[in-house]
Design a protein around this motif. Structure first.
Motif, mmCIF file in Angstrom:
data_model
loop_
_atom_site.group_PDB
_atom_site.id
_atom_site.type_symbol
_atom_site.label_atom_id
_atom_site.label_comp_id
_atom_site.label_asym_id
_atom_site.label_seq_id
_atom_site.Cartn_x
_atom_site.Cartn_y
_atom_site.Cartn_z
ATOM 1 N N LYS A 1 14.587 6.142 -18.956
ATOM 2 C CA LYS A 1 15.162 4.906 -18.427
ATOM 3 C C LYS A 1 14.386 4.507 -17.180
ATOM 4 C CE LYS A 1 19.577 4.679 -18.755
ATOM 5 N NZ LYS A 1 21.020 4.936 -18.487
ATOM 6 N N VAL A 2 14.188 3.192 -17.026
ATOM 7 C CA VAL A 2 13.533 2.650 -15.832
ATOM 8 C C VAL A 2 14.558 1.815 -15.075
ATOM 9 C CG1 VAL A 2 11.691 1.174 -14.951
ATOM 10 C CG2 VAL A 2 11.270 2.632 -16.952
ATOM 11 N N MET A 3 14.768 2.170 -13.823
ATOM 12 C CA MET A 3 15.703 1.435 -12.981
ATOM 13 C C MET A 3 14.897 0.477 -12.100
ATOM 14 S SD MET A 3 18.219 4.604 -11.919
ATOM 15 C CE MET A 3 16.901 5.825 -11.884
ATOM 16 N N MET A 4 15.181 -0.813 -12.226
ATOM 17 C CA MET A 4 14.432 -1.844 -11.516
ATOM 18 C C MET A 4 15.299 -2.483 -10.439
ATOM 19 S SD MET A 4 12.612 -3.614 -14.833
ATOM 20 C CE MET A 4 14.109 -3.387 -15.829
ATOM 21 N N HIS B 1 14.879 -5.530 -9.376
ATOM 22 C CA HIS B 1 15.107 -6.906 -9.813
ATOM 23 C C HIS B 1 15.159 -6.873 -11.337
ATOM 24 C CE1 HIS B 1 14.512 -8.399 -5.742
ATOM 25 N NE2 HIS B 1 13.537 -7.512 -5.669
ATOM 26 N N GLY B 2 16.353 -6.684 -11.816
ATOM 27 C CA GLY B 2 16.602 -6.435 -13.222
ATOM 28 C C GLY B 2 17.755 -5.458 -13.309
ATOM 29 N N ARG B 3 17.604 -4.450 -14.100
ATOM 30 C CA ARG B 3 18.629 -3.428 -14.198
ATOM 31 C C ARG B 3 17.990 -2.184 -14.783
ATOM 32 N NH1 ARG B 3 23.214 -5.734 -16.171
ATOM 33 N NH2 ARG B 3 24.015 -3.708 -16.860
ATOM 34 N N GLU B 4 18.775 -1.247 -15.240
ATOM 35 C CA GLU B 4 18.229 -0.034 -15.829
ATOM 36 C C GLU B 4 18.036 -0.249 -17.329
ATOM 37 O OE1 GLU B 4 22.715 0.498 -15.323
ATOM 38 O OE2 GLU B 4 21.050 -0.585 -14.423
ATOM 39 N N ASP C 1 0.809 -1.222 0.000
ATOM 40 C CA ASP C 1 0.000 0.000 0.000
ATOM 41 C C ASP C 1 0.839 1.267 0.000
ATOM 42 O OD1 ASP C 1 1.010 0.041 2.591
ATOM 43 O OD2 ASP C 1 -0.906 0.557 3.533
ATOM 44 N N ARG C 2 2.166 1.134 0.072
ATOM 45 C CA ARG C 2 3.017 2.313 0.269
ATOM 46 C C ARG C 2 4.209 2.385 -0.675
ATOM 47 N NH1 ARG C 2 3.475 1.902 6.170
ATOM 48 N NH2 ARG C 2 1.445 0.980 5.752
ATOM 49 N N ASP C 3 4.154 1.659 -1.773
ATOM 50 C CA ASP C 3 5.285 1.677 -2.699
ATOM 51 C C ASP C 3 5.509 3.067 -3.279
ATOM 52 O OD1 ASP C 3 6.019 -1.450 -3.753
ATOM 53 O OD2 ASP C 3 4.144 -1.155 -2.660
ATOM 54 N N LEU C 4 6.783 3.429 -3.364
ATOM 55 C CA LEU C 4 7.181 4.692 -3.972
ATOM 56 C C LEU C 4 8.054 4.425 -5.190
ATOM 57 C CD1 LEU C 4 8.265 6.719 -0.793
ATOM 58 C CD2 LEU C 4 6.030 6.747 -1.932
ATOM 59 N N SER C 5 7.924 5.274 -6.197
ATOM 60 C CA SER C 5 8.881 5.362 -7.293
ATOM 61 C C SER C 5 9.535 6.731 -7.204
ATOM 62 C CB SER C 5 8.202 5.177 -8.646
ATOM 63 O OG SER C 5 7.706 3.858 -8.796
ATOM 64 N N LEU C 6 10.736 6.855 -7.751
ATOM 65 C CA LEU C 6 11.523 8.078 -7.614
ATOM 66 C C LEU C 6 11.935 8.567 -8.990
ATOM 67 C CD1 LEU C 6 13.708 6.731 -4.674
ATOM 68 C CD2 LEU C 6 11.564 8.017 -4.516
ATOM 69 N N PHE C 7 11.510 9.773 -9.327
ATOM 70 C CA PHE C 7 11.638 10.314 -10.680
ATOM 71 C C PHE C 7 12.638 11.461 -10.681
ATOM 72 C CE2 PHE C 7 9.470 12.828 -14.248
ATOM 73 C CZ PHE C 7 10.067 12.072 -15.243
ATOM 74 N N HIS C 8 13.728 11.281 -11.457
ATOM 75 C CA HIS C 8 14.710 12.360 -11.587
ATOM 76 C C HIS C 8 14.245 13.289 -12.701
ATOM 77 C CE1 HIS C 8 18.705 14.215 -12.639
ATOM 78 N NE2 HIS C 8 18.551 14.503 -11.363
ATOM 79 N N LEU C 9 13.798 14.469 -12.338
ATOM 80 C CA LEU C 9 13.129 15.368 -13.275
ATOM 81 C C LEU C 9 14.015 15.825 -14.438
ATOM 82 C CD1 LEU C 9 11.276 17.301 -10.481
ATOM 83 C CD2 LEU C 9 10.123 16.073 -12.318
ATOM 84 N N ARG D 1 14.693 12.561 -16.539
ATOM 85 C CA ARG D 1 13.501 11.727 -16.730
ATOM 86 C C ARG D 1 13.804 10.234 -16.557
ATOM 87 N NH1 ARG D 1 9.504 14.763 -17.824
ATOM 88 N NH2 ARG D 1 8.116 13.009 -18.264
ATOM 89 N N GLN D 2 14.729 9.925 -15.681
ATOM 90 C CA GLN D 2 14.974 8.547 -15.268
ATOM 91 C C GLN D 2 14.115 8.262 -14.043
ATOM 92 O OE1 GLN D 2 19.346 7.285 -15.516
ATOM 93 N NE2 GLN D 2 19.517 9.503 -15.349
ATOM 94 N N VAL D 3 13.611 7.034 -13.942
ATOM 95 C CA VAL D 3 12.747 6.700 -12.813
ATOM 96 C C VAL D 3 13.168 5.368 -12.198
ATOM 97 C CG1 VAL D 3 10.977 5.593 -14.273
ATOM 98 C CG2 VAL D 3 10.339 6.509 -12.022
ATOM 99 N N TYR D 4 13.252 5.369 -10.868
ATOM 100 C CA TYR D 4 13.486 4.131 -10.129
ATOM 101 C C TYR D 4 12.132 3.631 -9.666
ATOM 102 C CZ TYR D 4 14.706 1.009 -6.291
ATOM 103 O OH TYR D 4 14.796 -0.088 -5.458
ATOM 104 N N THR D 5 11.781 2.402 -10.056
ATOM 105 C CA THR D 5 10.446 1.868 -9.777
ATOM 106 C C THR D 5 10.444 0.742 -8.751
ATOM 107 O OG1 THR D 5 10.643 0.411 -11.706
ATOM 108 C CG2 THR D 5 9.522 2.531 -12.032
ATOM 109 N N ALA D 6 11.580 0.494 -8.110
ATOM 110 C CA ALA D 6 11.657 -0.543 -7.062
ATOM 111 C C ALA D 6 11.120 -1.872 -7.597
ATOM 112 C CB ALA D 6 10.929 -0.083 -5.795
ATOM 113 N N ASP D 7 10.001 -2.382 -7.028
ATOM 114 C CA ASP D 7 9.461 -3.681 -7.438
ATOM 115 C C ASP D 7 8.239 -3.571 -8.347
ATOM 116 O OD1 ASP D 7 11.384 -4.992 -6.026
ATOM 117 O OD2 ASP D 7 10.077 -5.722 -4.438
#
Length: 255
Positions: free
Chosen positions: A207-210, A212-215, A155-163, A166-172
């Motif tokens: 780019k999406v940084m995961m 479990h995976g990579r960017e 219920d609390r997942d965050l993604s982090l967007f470098h403005l 425009r790269q984004v870290y999406t965790a899981d």
């Protein structure tokens, strides 16, 4: 000061990402307890920087490979721990404590499947965040990063967007297994999960940084495929046990 680079660090069972600035460092997630020495060695030995340069550790959600090292990193460096603004702990109550044990067990299961040596993964079920953030907020001390709420996995997942980039870290939010993209396990709220995928797609990230995976660059067609194939019903440990008892195929291996 502008962002110099984002480095992916191979952790115990996940990738961790370190945003590097000339005068400060941002860790995009709290990683595993076993990853704390790896992160600190990278700062000291590879970057040749004092560990006190680590100013903020984000915690995108409370699973062992995203929150497990946060408190120990703060103890070592004096950094701020920043996470979602929620009224109660994810692992609240007796049921939450049981789920905490199950999730640590799942992390050991994943490590075993990856042929990793046994490591201590125990961490506090209750996160003591220094700062809590909500959708649209900027990361404290790193105003070029925007916080996005992308629930569904929890219920609390965050993604982090470098403005600026425009790269984004999406965790899981998205898992890359070998040659395919899949939804994470568990999924507590399928509708929220689909909305979160759409939210990231709408960013049109470079780019999406995961975790479990990579960017990777992920195109709109892949996001559409993930949305179409996303679970329509919750997928939790309890659901998996029910399916096992009924002899149905489970997606447990995608955790």
């Amino acid at each position: 000061m502008t962002l110099s680079n984002i480095i992916r660090i191979d952790g115990y069972i996940q990738s961790s990402y370190l945003a590097i600035y000339p005068d400060k460092l941002l860790l995009l997630d709290g990683c595993c307890r076993a990853d704390v020495p790896i992160v600190l060695r990278y700062i000291k030995n590879t970057l040749q920087r004092p560990i006190s340069d680590l100013k903020v550790v984000m915690v995108t959600h409370m699973h062992p490979d995203h929150a497990g090292g946060a408190h120990k990193l703060r103890e070592a460096t004096g950094c701020l721990v920043v996470s979602a603004d929620k009224p109660k702990q994810w692992y609240a109550g007796i049921g939450g404590q049981m789920m905490h044990l199950v999730d640590i067990g799942l992390a050991h299961y994943v490590a075993n499947r990856q042929n990793r040596p046994f490591k201590k993964l125990w961490y506090s079920a209750h996160l003591q965040a220094d700062i809590k953030v909500s959708d649209g907020d900027r990361i404290p001390r790193f105003e070029d990063w925007q916080v996005l709420e992308t629930p569904g996995h929890t219920d609390r997942d965050l993604s982090l967007f470098h403005l600026p980039t425009r790269q984004v870290y999406t965790a899981d939010l998205i898992i890359k297994l070998r040659h395919k993209f899949v939804a994470p396990f568990p999924i507590y709220d399928p509708k929220a999960y689909i909305n979160s995928l759409q939210k990231i797609k709408n960013l049109n990230p470079t780019k999406v940084m995961m975790a479990h995976g990579r960017e990777l660059a992920i195109d709109a067609a892949t996001f559409d495929m993930l949305i179409v194939q996303a679970p329509k019903e919750p997928r939790t440990v309890k659901d998996t046990i029910k399916h096992k008892l009924r002899g149905k195929k489970s997606n447990f291996s995608e955790y």
